[in-house]
Scaffold this motif. Structure first.
Motif, short mmCIF file in Angstrom:
data_model
loop_
_atom_site.label_atom_id
_atom_site.label_comp_id
_atom_site.label_asym_id
_atom_site.label_seq_id
_atom_site.Cartn_x
_atom_site.Cartn_y
_atom_site.Cartn_z
N ASP A 33 0.85 -1.19 0.00
CA ASP A 33 0.00 0.00 0.00
C ASP A 33 0.89 1.24 0.00
O ASP A 33 1.82 1.34 0.81
N GLU A 34 0.62 2.16 -0.92
CA GLU A 34 1.37 3.42 -0.98
C GLU A 34 0.40 4.57 -0.84
O GLU A 34 -0.62 4.64 -1.53
N VAL A 35 0.74 5.50 0.07
CA VAL A 35 -0.14 6.61 0.41
C VAL A 35 0.41 7.90 -0.19
O VAL A 35 1.60 8.22 -0.02
N GLY A 36 -0.46 8.59 -0.88
CA GLY A 36 -0.13 9.93 -1.38
C GLY A 36 -0.92 10.97 -0.63
O GLY A 36 -2.11 10.79 -0.35
N SER A 37 -0.29 12.08 -0.25
CA SER A 37 -0.99 13.10 0.53
C SER A 37 -0.35 14.46 0.29
O SER A 37 0.87 14.61 0.36
N SER A 54 1.36 18.06 4.62
CA SER A 54 0.24 17.17 4.30
C SER A 54 -0.26 16.46 5.55
O SER A 54 0.43 16.38 6.57
N ARG A 55 -1.48 15.95 5.46
CA ARG A 55 -2.07 15.25 6.61
C ARG A 55 -1.29 13.98 6.94
O ARG A 55 -1.11 13.64 8.10
N PHE A 56 -0.84 13.25 5.91
CA PHE A 56 -0.01 12.07 6.10
C PHE A 56 1.33 12.30 5.40
O PHE A 56 1.39 13.05 4.42
N PRO A 57 2.40 11.67 5.86
CA PRO A 57 3.66 11.79 5.12
C PRO A 57 3.51 11.28 3.69
O PRO A 57 3.17 10.11 3.48
N ASP A 58 3.71 12.15 2.73
CA ASP A 58 3.52 11.79 1.33
C ASP A 58 4.54 10.72 0.92
O ASP A 58 5.74 10.87 1.16
N GLY A 59 4.04 9.64 0.30
CA GLY A 59 4.92 8.55 -0.11
C GLY A 59 5.10 7.47 0.95
O GLY A 59 5.98 6.60 0.81
N LEU A 94 7.80 5.59 6.71
CA LEU A 94 7.33 6.96 6.66
C LEU A 94 8.47 7.87 6.24
O LEU A 94 9.53 7.88 6.90
N PRO A 95 8.33 8.64 5.17
CA PRO A 95 9.37 9.59 4.81
C PRO A 95 9.39 10.78 5.77
O PRO A 95 8.43 11.02 6.50
N ALA A 96 10.48 11.50 5.77
CA ALA A 96 10.61 12.66 6.65
C ALA A 96 9.68 13.78 6.19
O ALA A 96 9.42 13.94 4.99
#
Length: 362
Positions: A33-37, A54-59, A94-96
């Protein structure tokens, strides 16, 4: 303007067999699963815009893999047992971001259960189940940033651990030519439950800063009962009752009611079907009031701080089955036009309403 997406890919492989003494199944699965935000603020007067955190760490990425197996077997003429086990690995990356450092949380957990069915008599069965499980923290738990209901502002916590639960339920079943009864009582306990706690700080616009932590223990117990009665060859009745009670305690805090525990509720349905082209049923649904609220419930704008009032509604449906191809249905719900809200919902339920349905099969 806010844009959030989740692209999920999964693969499951399993094998099973039904034998004279029972059945078994084994399998493996993998999910990615990959999240974009992203979030953008636009000045409506000048037309200029700027990117916000962003609300979630993008990527962010989540990889899940598991091996599982289940065995059901009749060990004697009157005893049947089932058992299952599942080994799961969860890896969340989680990316920085501007407010949090990069993180990689990898965890492996085991869940399983064992169940027993005893044919006490030809009409009565006794049942018991014991199980343990877990819930690994996801991107929402680990990296959510921003405004939350109840005048809160959430900051990320990338050090969360899995929630864990154990449960026990026992019950009985009764079967006769015209009556079916099911009764189950259960208890379960959550440890290391992820909950939102205040940090003691406040944002410049007055929101309380909170963070998700493994700081709560919750115990829930309840009862579920159902009765089906064939009153005649055409007329039948079904009644269901549910009762749940829960308490929770966060580290260093007093015991309080658990979050969003539903009130005592149930339904009663009468159905008429003589095997012809017409069918009718009517129902009564109800829920008692719920004023056992946690501190989080009281602050939740979707819940009245004084509690959710009880409610009851009645409805009816008629169906016409024409030549086994056309099905016309007419449904009248909430006939008394009661205003009510399901506990924990953000909206009042619909008032008096009419629904017409038409279905064709070929």
């Amino acid at each position: 303007r806010e844009f959030n997406s989740s692209d999920l890919y999964g693969l499951t492989v399993s094998a099973s067999q039904l034998t004279n003494a029972g059945s078994w199944i084994v399998g493996a699965e993998f999910y990615y699963d990959e999240v974009g935000s992203r979030r953008v603020e636009e000045d409506l007067l000048t037309g200029t815009s700027q990117s916000l955190t962003s609300r979630f760490p993008d990527g962010s990425k989540v990889r899940q893999a598991a091996l599982y197996g289940n065995l059901q077997r009749q060990v004697s003429e009157r005893h049947n047992v089932s058992t299952g086990i599942r080994v799961s690995n969860d890896d969340v990356t989680l990316p920085a971001t501007a407010v949090s450092s990069a993180a990689d949380i990898d965890s492996t957990d085991v869940s399983g259960d064992i169940g027993w069915i005893f044919d006490a008599t030809p009409r009565v069965q006794l049942l018991a189940n014991v199980g343990l499980g877990f819930r690994a923290p996801n991107v929402f738990d680990l990296g959510t940033l921003g405004n939350r209901p109840g005048n809160r502002f959430n900051i990320p916590n990338t050090t969360l651990d899995s929630e864990r639960v154990t449960h026990v339920d026992v019950g009985m079943r009764f079967r006769s030519d015209r009556v079916r009864v099911d009764l189950m009582v259960y208890t379960l306990r959550y440890d290391d439950r992820i909950t939102s706690v205040g940090t003691g700080d406040v944002t410049p616009d007055g929101r309380d800063i909170v963070q998700a932590v493994n700081a709560a223990e919750t115990s829930i117990r309840g009862l579920e009962a159902g009765v089906d009665v064939s009153i005649s060859d055409a007329l039948s009745m079904r009644a269901v009752l549910n009762y749940t009670r829960g308490e929770q305690q966060a580290t260093g805090a007093n015991t309080e009611p658990a979050d969003r525990i539903p009130p005592f509720n149930g339904n009663l349905t009468l159905s008429w079907d003589n095997g012809g082209i017409y069918r009718f049923n009517g129902w009564l649904k109800f829920a008692s009031g719920q004023d056992r609220l946690s501190a989080r419930d009281v602050r939740d704008p979707r819940i009245d701080p004084q509690g959710t009032p009880g409610w009851a509604l009645i409805g009816a449906r008629a169906q016409w089955d024409y030549r086994d191809r056309w099905l016309l249905s007419l449904t009248l719900d909430n006939l008394l036009d009661k205003r009510y809200r399901v506990h924990g919902s953000g909206l009042d339920a619909p008032g008096q309403n009419l629904m017409i349905g038409l279905r064709y099969k070929w």
